[in-house]
Design a protein around this motif. Structure first.
Motif, PDB file in Angstrom:
ATOM      1  N   MET A   1       0.720  -1.147  -0.020  1.00  0.00           N
ATOM      2  CA  MET A   1      -0.216   0.004   0.029  1.00  0.00           C
ATOM      3  C   MET A   1       0.908   1.403   0.204  1.00  0.00           C
ATOM      4  SD  MET A   1      -3.128   0.836   2.568  1.00  0.00           S
ATOM      5  CE  MET A   1      -4.480   1.362   1.571  1.00  0.00           C
ATOM      6  N   SER A   2       0.584   2.355  -1.046  1.00  0.00           N
ATOM      7  CA  SER A   2       1.376   3.585  -0.885  1.00  0.00           C
ATOM      8  C   SER A   2       1.009   4.484   0.162  1.00  0.00           C
ATOM      9  CB  SER A   2       0.991   4.022  -2.313  1.00  0.00           C
ATOM     10  OG  SER A   2      -0.020   4.622  -2.556  1.00  0.00           O
ATOM     11  N   GLN A   3       2.093   5.047   0.546  1.00  0.00           N
ATOM     12  CA  GLN A   3       1.998   6.147   1.774  1.00  0.00           C
ATOM     13  C   GLN A   3       1.202   7.566   0.954  1.00  0.00           C
ATOM     14  OE1 GLN A   3       5.941   7.714   2.752  1.00  0.00           O
ATOM     15  NE2 GLN A   3       4.941   9.093   4.289  1.00  0.00           N
ATOM     16  N   CYS A   4       0.422   7.920   1.591  1.00  0.00           N
ATOM     17  CA  CYS A   4      -0.175   9.396   1.303  1.00  0.00           C
ATOM     18  C   CYS A   4       0.518  10.338   1.942  1.00  0.00           C
ATOM     19  CB  CYS A   4      -1.742   9.389   1.628  1.00  0.00           C
ATOM     20  SG  CYS A   4      -2.558  10.481   0.625  1.00  0.00           S
ATOM     21  N   ARG A   5       1.098  11.286   1.062  1.00  0.00           N
ATOM     22  CA  ARG A   5       1.602  12.413   1.551  1.00  0.00           C
ATOM     23  C   ARG A   5       1.084  13.775   1.573  1.00  0.00           C
ATOM     24  NH1 ARG A   5       4.951  10.027  -2.575  1.00  0.00           N
ATOM     25  NH2 ARG A   5       6.681   8.819  -1.677  1.00  0.00           N
ATOM     26  N   ASN A   6       1.327  14.623   2.469  1.00  0.00           N
ATOM     27  CA  ASN A   6       0.888  16.063   2.543  1.00  0.00           C
ATOM     28  C   ASN A   6       1.392  16.920   1.395  1.00  0.00           C
ATOM     29  OD1 ASN A   6      -0.283  18.629   3.024  1.00  0.00           O
ATOM     30  ND2 ASN A   6       0.140  18.224   5.292  1.00  0.00           N
ATOM     31  N   LEU A   7       0.549  17.438   0.106  1.00  0.00           N
ATOM     32  CA  LEU A   7       1.001  18.073  -0.694  1.00  0.00           C
ATOM     33  C   LEU A   7       1.820  19.396  -0.257  1.00  0.00           C
ATOM     34  CD1 LEU A   7       1.374  18.346  -3.844  1.00  0.00           C
ATOM     35  CD2 LEU A   7      -0.950  19.787  -3.846  1.00  0.00           C
ATOM     36  N   ALA A   8       1.417  19.939   0.847  1.00  0.00           N
ATOM     37  CA  ALA A   8       1.935  21.157   1.702  1.00  0.00           C
ATOM     38  C   ALA A   8       3.243  21.083   1.990  1.00  0.00           C
ATOM     39  CB  ALA A   8       1.041  21.681   2.717  1.00  0.00           C
ATOM     40  N   ASP A   9       3.812  19.889   2.159  1.00  0.00           N
ATOM     41  CA  ASP A   9       5.249  19.714   2.408  1.00  0.00           C
ATOM     42  C   ASP A   9       6.025  19.627   1.223  1.00  0.00           C
ATOM     43  OD1 ASP A   9       4.557  19.101   4.976  1.00  0.00           O
ATOM     44  OD2 ASP A   9       4.310  16.926   4.859  1.00  0.00           O
ATOM     45  N   TYR A  10       5.526  19.724  -0.126  1.00  0.00           N
ATOM     46  CA  TYR A  10       6.246  19.522  -1.260  1.00  0.00           C
ATOM     47  C   TYR A  10       6.001  20.588  -2.247  1.00  0.00           C
ATOM     48  CZ  TYR A  10       7.285  14.892  -0.144  1.00  0.00           C
ATOM     49  OH  TYR A  10       7.599  13.519   0.556  1.00  0.00           O
ATOM     50  N   ALA A  11       4.630  21.427  -2.070  1.00  0.00           N
ATOM     51  CA  ALA A  11       4.344  22.482  -3.029  1.00  0.00           C
ATOM     52  C   ALA A  11       3.669  23.338  -2.312  1.00  0.00           C
ATOM     53  CB  ALA A  11       3.362  21.936  -3.985  1.00  0.00           C
ATOM     54  N   VAL A  12       3.670  24.728  -3.208  1.00  0.00           N
ATOM     55  CA  VAL A  12       3.068  25.904  -2.512  1.00  0.00           C
ATOM     56  C   VAL A  12       1.883  26.117  -3.337  1.00  0.00           C
ATOM     57  CG1 VAL A  12       4.617  27.324  -3.667  1.00  0.00           C
ATOM     58  CG2 VAL A  12       3.340  28.096  -1.546  1.00  0.00           C
ATOM     59  N   ILE A  13       0.808  26.748  -3.097  1.00  0.00           N
ATOM     60  CA  ILE A  13      -0.486  27.286  -3.528  1.00  0.00           C
ATOM     61  C   ILE A  13      -0.318  28.703  -3.464  1.00  0.00           C
ATOM     62  CG2 ILE A  13      -3.078  27.433  -3.870  1.00  0.00           C
ATOM     63  CD1 ILE A  13      -2.769  24.286  -2.793  1.00  0.00           C
ATOM     64  N   LEU A  14      -0.273  29.783  -4.264  1.00  0.00           N
ATOM     65  CA  LEU A  14       0.260  30.936  -4.049  1.00  0.00           C
ATOM     66  C   LEU A  14      -1.177  31.824  -3.755  1.00  0.00           C
ATOM     67  CD1 LEU A  14       2.835  31.418  -6.760  1.00  0.00           C
ATOM     68  CD2 LEU A  14       3.030  31.175  -4.320  1.00  0.00           C
ATOM     69  N   CYS A  15      -2.356  31.140  -4.229  1.00  0.00           N
ATOM     70  CA  CYS A  15      -3.607  32.118  -3.985  1.00  0.00           C
ATOM     71  C   CYS A  15      -4.704  31.109  -3.953  1.00  0.00           C
ATOM     72  CB  CYS A  15      -4.110  32.880  -5.398  1.00  0.00           C
ATOM     73  SG  CYS A  15      -5.375  33.973  -5.117  1.00  0.00           S
TER      74      CYS A  15
END
Length: 95
Positions: free
Chosen positions: A1-15
């Motif tokens: 089973m694959s691990q589910c990561r938090n997108l905020a640890d890898y990427a930024v949403i600017l708006c």
């Protein structure tokens, strides 16, 4: 089973209105949790995305607008699925 990561640890949403996030570091393929306000959703990234490239936060139809910084930065030249890399192969820049 694959691990589910938090997108905020890898990427930024600017708006909050953006439909892409920008990878801050290399983003491995896999499943990510994306939280927006009070809701959370899973985004499956089908291939590794390099730092600095964009990730689609939602589906974008061909000719549809791509928002970054709260502004339209380009138009999709092909259908883009949530989780896909967004770059010159599927986006024509308007800036």
């Amino acid at each position: 089973m694959s691990q589910c990561r938090n997108l905020a640890d890898y990427a930024v949403i600017l708006c909050e209105n953006d439909n892409v996030a920008t990878a801050l570091i290399d983003l491995p393929a896999g499943d990510y949790i994306f939280s927006s306000g009070e809701s959370a959703t899973t985004i499956t990234v089908p291939e590794d995305i390099r730092a600095g490239f964009k990730i689609a936060l939602s589906d974008v139809s061909k000719s549809g607008p791509v928002y970054k910084y709260g502004y339209v930065i380009g138009l999709a030249i092909a259908d883009i699925k949530k989780g896909d890399c967004v770059h010159i192969h599927n986006l024509i820049s308007l800036v």
